[in-house]
Design an enzyme around this catalytic site. Structure first.
Site, PDB file in Angstrom:
ATOM      1  N   HIS A 109       0.811  -1.227   0.000  1.00  0.00           N
ATOM      2  CA  HIS A 109       0.000   0.000   0.000  1.00  0.00           C
ATOM      3  C   HIS A 109       0.840   1.270   0.000  1.00  0.00           C
ATOM      4  O   HIS A 109       0.426   2.300   0.527  1.00  0.00           O
ATOM      5  CB  HIS A 109      -0.988   0.005   1.185  1.00  0.00           C
ATOM      6  CG  HIS A 109      -1.758  -1.270   1.317  1.00  0.00           C
ATOM      7  ND1 HIS A 109      -2.722  -1.639   0.409  1.00  0.00           N
ATOM      8  CD2 HIS A 109      -1.657  -2.273   2.220  1.00  0.00           C
ATOM      9  CE1 HIS A 109      -3.212  -2.815   0.759  1.00  0.00           C
ATOM     10  NE2 HIS A 109      -2.581  -3.229   1.855  1.00  0.00           N
ATOM     11  N   ARG A 110       2.062   1.175  -0.541  1.00  0.00           N
ATOM     12  CA  ARG A 110       2.989   2.304  -0.641  1.00  0.00           C
ATOM     13  C   ARG A 110       3.403   2.846   0.734  1.00  0.00           C
ATOM     14  O   ARG A 110       3.765   3.998   0.888  1.00  0.00           O
ATOM     15  CB  ARG A 110       2.433   3.408  -1.543  1.00  0.00           C
ATOM     16  CG  ARG A 110       2.094   2.868  -2.950  1.00  0.00           C
ATOM     17  CD  ARG A 110       1.870   3.930  -3.979  1.00  0.00           C
ATOM     18  NE  ARG A 110       2.960   4.855  -4.148  1.00  0.00           N
ATOM     19  CZ  ARG A 110       4.099   4.636  -4.822  1.00  0.00           C
ATOM     20  NH1 ARG A 110       4.306   3.469  -5.377  1.00  0.00           N
ATOM     21  NH2 ARG A 110       4.996   5.569  -4.942  1.00  0.00           N
ATOM     22  N   LEU A 111       3.365   1.984   1.744  1.00  0.00           N
ATOM     23  CA  LEU A 111       3.800   2.351   3.101  1.00  0.00           C
ATOM     24  C   LEU A 111       5.260   1.928   3.272  1.00  0.00           C
ATOM     25  O   LEU A 111       5.617   1.177   4.173  1.00  0.00           O
ATOM     26  CB  LEU A 111       2.892   1.689   4.148  1.00  0.00           C
ATOM     27  CG  LEU A 111       1.399   1.998   4.004  1.00  0.00           C
ATOM     28  CD1 LEU A 111       0.598   1.203   5.011  1.00  0.00           C
ATOM     29  CD2 LEU A 111       1.152   3.494   4.142  1.00  0.00           C
TER      30      LEU A 111
END
Length: 191
Positions: free
Chosen positions: A169-171
């Protein structure tokens, strides 16, 4: 792990087993005297706590940029591992002894190509380069090929090293090491 060189070595060793081609490929970003940027891929040929070494024709565009502005940035991107490492710092020439030692490990054709190429200069036709290569082959026929005086190594001495790891999740995780005198300070960056 708080030593960025040890972390680099671990990631690099892993990349050497997972990347299908040129795990030592890195983007080299330079800027000329007017601060116009340029980026290209080069190959890492050595590293230690003094820095990261690559080799090139010292008449090339990248060499001209480094003569005008002796700072550069490197980027390793290992897609199979979903990792990248950014490195920034001043650049210096590798010694003649280091350059000679590395040049001696290159294939003979690569050695001859270094003599035949006016890297980054305009070329009227591929046949011109091929003719020059044949002339250099004849010149050094039956003898070792010495390193050209216009060819050698450069060392990027890192002042900043960022280790980026892909997360769902692009974390993403971003670890930053900044040289503070003789030691490294470590911190995190928002993704």
């Amino acid at each position: 792990m708080t030593d960025p060189f040890e972390l680099f070595r671990n990631w690099y060793d892993e990349a050497r087993t997972t990347e299908p081609n040129d795990s030592n490929a890195m983007a080299l970003a330079t800027a000329d005297a007017e601060a116009r940027p340029s980026v290209r891929m080069v190959l890492l040929k050595g590293f230690d706590p003094r820095g990261f070494v690559f080799y090139t024709n010292r008449g090339s565009r990248k060499a001209g940029d480094l003569a005008a502005n002796s700072h550069a940035a490197l980027l390793f991107h290992w897609k199979s591992l979903r990792r990248q490492i950014r490195i920034e710092g001043p650049v210096s020439l590798a010694s003649d002894e280091e350059s000679d030692a590395y040049f001696a490990t290159r294939s003979r054709d690569s050695q001859l190509g270094a003599w035949a190429s006016d890297q980054s200069r305009p070329l009227d036709a591929r046949s011109t380069f091929e003719r020059r290569f044949e002339e250099v082959q004849q010149r050094f026929d039956g003898q070792p090929v010495p390193r050209p005086p216009f060819w050698g190594g450069y060392r990027v001495a890192p002042e900043r090293m960022e280790f980026w790891q892909d997360r769902a999740h692009r974390l993403h995780e971003r670890r930053l090491f900044v040289r503070d005198g003789g030691a490294w300070r470590e911190g995190l960056l928002y993704p």
